[in-house]
Design an enzyme around this catalytic site. Structure first.
Site, short mmCIF file in Angstrom:
data_model
loop_
_atom_site.label_atom_id
_atom_site.label_comp_id
_atom_site.label_asym_id
_atom_site.label_seq_id
_atom_site.Cartn_x
_atom_site.Cartn_y
_atom_site.Cartn_z
N THR A 134 -34.17 -18.29 -5.22
CA THR A 134 -33.22 -17.17 -5.17
C THR A 134 -32.25 -17.20 -6.35
O THR A 134 -31.98 -18.28 -6.91
CB THR A 134 -32.42 -17.27 -3.85
OG1 THR A 134 -31.35 -16.34 -3.89
CG2 THR A 134 -31.82 -18.66 -3.64
N ASP A 135 -31.68 -16.05 -6.66
CA ASP A 135 -30.65 -16.02 -7.71
C ASP A 135 -29.34 -16.66 -7.23
O ASP A 135 -28.47 -16.96 -8.05
CB ASP A 135 -30.39 -14.57 -8.17
CG ASP A 135 -29.89 -13.64 -7.09
OD1 ASP A 135 -29.79 -14.07 -5.92
OD2 ASP A 135 -29.58 -12.47 -7.41
N GLU A 136 -29.21 -16.89 -5.92
CA GLU A 136 -27.94 -17.44 -5.41
C GLU A 136 -27.68 -18.86 -5.91
O GLU A 136 -26.56 -19.34 -5.84
CB GLU A 136 -27.92 -17.42 -3.88
CG GLU A 136 -28.03 -16.02 -3.33
CD GLU A 136 -27.51 -15.86 -1.91
OE1 GLU A 136 -26.84 -16.77 -1.39
OE2 GLU A 136 -27.80 -14.81 -1.33
N TYR A 159 -26.63 -22.31 2.20
CA TYR A 159 -27.97 -21.78 1.92
C TYR A 159 -28.33 -22.00 0.45
O TYR A 159 -29.38 -22.57 0.12
CB TYR A 159 -28.05 -20.29 2.28
CG TYR A 159 -29.24 -19.57 1.65
CD1 TYR A 159 -30.54 -19.86 2.05
CD2 TYR A 159 -29.05 -18.62 0.65
CE1 TYR A 159 -31.63 -19.21 1.47
CE2 TYR A 159 -30.12 -17.97 0.06
CZ TYR A 159 -31.41 -18.27 0.47
OH TYR A 159 -32.48 -17.63 -0.12
N LYS A 163 -31.24 -24.33 -1.38
CA LYS A 163 -32.30 -23.79 -2.25
C LYS A 163 -32.22 -24.44 -3.63
O LYS A 163 -33.23 -24.77 -4.23
CB LYS A 163 -32.17 -22.26 -2.38
CG LYS A 163 -32.48 -21.47 -1.13
CD LYS A 163 -33.92 -21.57 -0.65
CE LYS A 163 -34.91 -20.89 -1.57
NZ LYS A 163 -36.29 -20.89 -0.98
P1 NAD Z 1 -37.42 -14.83 6.20
O1 NAD Z 1 -36.28 -15.51 6.87
O2 NAD Z 1 -37.71 -13.41 6.52
O3 NAD Z 1 -38.78 -15.62 6.51
C1 NAD Z 1 -38.86 -17.02 6.47
C2 NAD Z 1 -40.17 -17.43 7.10
O4 NAD Z 1 -40.25 -18.87 7.05
C3 NAD Z 1 -40.31 -17.04 8.57
O5 NAD Z 1 -41.58 -16.50 8.82
C4 NAD Z 1 -40.11 -18.35 9.33
O6 NAD Z 1 -40.79 -18.39 10.56
C5 NAD Z 1 -40.67 -19.34 8.31
N1 NAD Z 1 -40.10 -20.68 8.52
C6 NAD Z 1 -38.79 -21.02 8.65
N2 NAD Z 1 -38.68 -22.34 8.87
C7 NAD Z 1 -39.93 -22.86 8.85
C8 NAD Z 1 -40.46 -24.16 9.02
N3 NAD Z 1 -39.66 -25.20 9.26
N4 NAD Z 1 -41.79 -24.35 8.94
C9 NAD Z 1 -42.62 -23.28 8.70
N5 NAD Z 1 -42.18 -22.02 8.57
C10 NAD Z 1 -40.85 -21.80 8.64
O7 NAD Z 1 -37.19 -15.05 4.65
P2 NAD Z 1 -37.46 -14.08 3.42
O8 NAD Z 1 -36.29 -13.20 3.24
O9 NAD Z 1 -38.80 -13.49 3.54
O10 NAD Z 1 -37.43 -15.14 2.23
C11 NAD Z 1 -38.61 -15.84 1.87
C12 NAD Z 1 -38.29 -16.76 0.71
O11 NAD Z 1 -37.79 -16.03 -0.39
C13 NAD Z 1 -37.21 -17.81 1.05
O12 NAD Z 1 -37.57 -19.01 0.42
C14 NAD Z 1 -35.95 -17.22 0.42
O13 NAD Z 1 -35.06 -18.25 0.07
C15 NAD Z 1 -36.52 -16.51 -0.77
N6 NAD Z 1 -35.76 -15.35 -1.25
C16 NAD Z 1 -35.39 -14.36 -0.38
C17 NAD Z 1 -34.71 -13.25 -0.87
C18 NAD Z 1 -34.30 -12.11 0.04
O14 NAD Z 1 -33.58 -11.21 -0.41
N7 NAD Z 1 -34.73 -12.07 1.29
C19 NAD Z 1 -34.41 -13.15 -2.24
C20 NAD Z 1 -34.80 -14.19 -3.08
C21 NAD Z 1 -35.48 -15.28 -2.58
O1 DAU Z 2 -29.67 -12.83 -3.72
C1 DAU Z 2 -30.81 -13.22 -3.01
C2 DAU Z 2 -30.42 -13.51 -1.59
O2 DAU Z 2 -30.13 -12.26 -0.98
C3 DAU Z 2 -31.49 -14.24 -0.79
O3 DAU Z 2 -31.70 -15.50 -1.36
C4 DAU Z 2 -31.08 -14.40 0.67
O4 DAU Z 2 -32.14 -14.99 1.39
C5 DAU Z 2 -30.77 -13.04 1.23
O5 DAU Z 2 -30.28 -13.18 2.54
C6 DAU Z 2 -29.74 -12.31 0.36
O6 DAU Z 2 -28.44 -12.92 0.49
P1 DAU Z 2 -27.10 -12.05 0.67
O7 DAU Z 2 -26.09 -12.89 1.33
O8 DAU Z 2 -26.72 -11.37 -0.61
O9 DAU Z 2 -27.68 -10.91 1.67
P2 DAU Z 2 -27.05 -10.19 2.94
O10 DAU Z 2 -27.97 -9.06 3.29
O11 DAU Z 2 -26.70 -11.16 4.01
O12 DAU Z 2 -25.70 -9.59 2.38
C7 DAU Z 2 -25.71 -8.66 1.30
C8 DAU Z 2 -24.24 -8.29 1.03
O13 DAU Z 2 -23.74 -7.55 2.15
C9 DAU Z 2 -23.33 -9.50 0.89
O14 DAU Z 2 -22.33 -9.22 -0.07
C10 DAU Z 2 -22.69 -9.63 2.26
C11 DAU Z 2 -22.61 -8.20 2.75
N1 DAU Z 2 -22.72 -8.01 4.21
C12 DAU Z 2 -23.78 -8.59 4.86
C13 DAU Z 2 -23.91 -8.46 6.23
C14 DAU Z 2 -25.07 -9.11 6.95
C15 DAU Z 2 -21.78 -7.26 4.91
O15 DAU Z 2 -20.84 -6.71 4.30
N2 DAU Z 2 -21.92 -7.14 6.26
C16 DAU Z 2 -22.94 -7.72 6.96
O16 DAU Z 2 -22.98 -7.57 8.21
#
Ligand code: NAD
Ligand code: DAU
Length: 351
Positions: A134-136, A159, A163
């Site tokens: 992730t970019d975080e 988190y 990562k």
């Molecule tokens: P998600 O939470 O939707 O899915 C995670 C999946 O991992 C689920 O299916 C869960 O059952 C599985 N999982 C969790 N713990 C596990 C374990 N111990 N063993 C096996 N499986 C397990 O997540 P996502 O948003 O699809 O993100 C996927 C990946 O991409 C993550 O590594 C996340 O850090 C990364 N990522 C997410 C975002 C985003 O915006 N969602 C952005 C950048 C990177």
């Molecule tokens: O940047 C990549 C990341 O983006 C991924 O690595 C993470 O897995 C993914 O969860 C996401 O992280 P964020 O914390 O940016 O996403 P989230 O959707 O939780 O929040 C987006 C923005 O919205 C953040 O500034 C917090 C705000 N927010 C979020 C929630 C859930 C609110 O204002 N209210 C809310 O209820």
């Protein structure tokens, strides 16, 4: 099945993972795709009903934290490549329970690295460990600037710290043991099948149900949004054409302040639901800020664009409209994932 290249995708029942699994199963019949997932609250096999009967798809219910189970599966199926997405992924949950994030994101990744290394250490040729990050990990930006692949790691949430740690271990295994790897760091994804704890699907679900839209702090936080199918396409490209031992930043060239995004979402939702203009905006409620809230993320995705020719295929307005349509058409999916444990989580997080 024996002649097919054996590819392990972890976390394939989750949001991004399910799009990656679908793309690989449909586009590469010459690969046997193994989707390994524990099916936590975020994993849902309903995301993959369209591919579950394909001959090149196998689901393995397993926990990456279970070292023995993971090494047994590697020995049995001889995974030649890994695309590792399984993780605890929600920042708010990491604030409540940081250790769960260390267990899955750090130890779980270590278990996969060790199993992969032990299986192939005598011959890493044509093998690959692709770690999705992730970019975080780069921390927060001020009002200007972009994250490049050279930006120092500076994570602020449990988190992002977990990562960052897993990224370091992947790189360290490359340096120390010669393990072939590639890493990509992506910005915020949105799209179909995202669990409604993250901003966009949470707010879509709340608008449908006329519930308050809890904007953290003053809403002036900025994220760089990417349509999930474009992320899956980028992952395909990095997997096949990315240079070993390198990192690729993936982003949407699409920065939005949360509050502006919420206004756009409200307007699109009013249109789709045939509600009077301004109806959804009345639900906006400013609530207590997230601790350690990163001000701004924005990705410089010029490396993947220049080297691999990737760029997002849809505008934010188009992607958001496709996303809203999907949630409105998939009320059964939404009802399933928001029943039971979701209600408890919601009460605890927002009340
Ligand atoms: P998600 O939470 O939707 O899915 C995670 C999946 O991992 C689920 O299916 C869960 O059952 C599985 N999982 C969790 N713990 C596990 C374990 N111990 N063993 C096996 N499986 C397990 O997540 P996502 O948003 O699809 O993100 C996927 C990946 O991409 C993550 O590594 C996340 O850090 C990364 N990522 C997410 C975002 C985003 O915006 N969602 C952005 C950048 C990177
Ligand atoms: O940047 C990549 C990341 O983006 C991924 O690595 C993470 O897995 C993914 O969860 C996401 O992280 P964020 O914390 O940016 O996403 P989230 O959707 O939780 O929040 C987006 C923005 O919205 C953040 O500034 C917090 C705000 N927010 C979020 C929630 C859930 C609110 O204002 N209210 C809310 O209820």
């Amino acid at each position: 099945m024996k002649d097919k290249k054996s590819i392990l995708i972890t976390g394939g029942a989750g949001f991004i993972g399910s799009h990656v699994v679908r793309l690989f199963v449909n586009n590469y019949p010459e690969y046997q795709i193994f989707n390994l997932d524990k099916l936590t609250y975020a994993g849902n096999l309903e995301n993959l009903t369209d591919v579950e009967n394909k001959p090149n798809y196998t689901f393995l219910k397993a926990d990456i934290n279970d070292e023995t189970q993971i090494s047994t599966l590697f020995i049995k199926y001889k995974f030649e490549a890994v695309i590792h997405l399984a993780a605890e992924s929600h920042v708010d949950r990491s604030i409540e329970d940081p250790l769960a994030f260390v267990k899955t994101n750090v130890i779980g990744t270590m278990n996969l690295l060790n199993a992969f290394k032990n299986l192939w250490k005598n011959n890493f040729n044509n093998k690959l460990f692709y770690h999705i990050s992730t970019d975080e990990v780069y921390g927060t930006l001020g009002k200007t600037g972009l994250f490049t692949e050279k930006t120092s790691y500076d994570p602020n949430s449990p988190y992002s710290a977990s990562k960052a740690s897993s990224d370091h271990f992947v790189r360290a295994y490359g340096e120390t043991y010669g393990l072939p790897y590639v890493i990509s760091n992506c910005s915020n994804n949105y799209g179909q099948n995202q669990f409604p704890e993250k901003l966009i699907p949470l707010f879509i679900n709340n608008i449908i149900n006329n519930k308050p839209l809890p904007v953290y702090g003053d809403g002036n936080y900025t994220r760089d949004w990417l349509y999930v199918k474009d992320h899956a396409i980028a992952i395909d490209l990095v997997f096949h054409e990315g240079k070993k031992s390198e990192t690729y930043n993936i982003g949407g060239f699409n920065e939005w302040k949360n509050i502006d995004l919420v206004h756009l979402l409200c307007q699109q939702m009013d249109d789709k639901l045939n509600r009077l203009k301004g109806t959804s905006e009345k639900l906006i409620t400013f609530v207590k800020d997230r601790p350690g809230h990163d001000l701004r993320y924005a990705i410089d995705a010029s490396k993947i664009h220049t080297e691999l020719g990737w760029k997002p295929s849809v505008t934010f307005q188009e992607g958001l409209a496709l996303t809203i349509d999907w949630y409105l058409e998939n009320d059964i999916w939404l009802n399933h994932v928001t029943s039971g444990a979701y209600q408890e989580y919601y009460q605890k997080q927002y009340h």
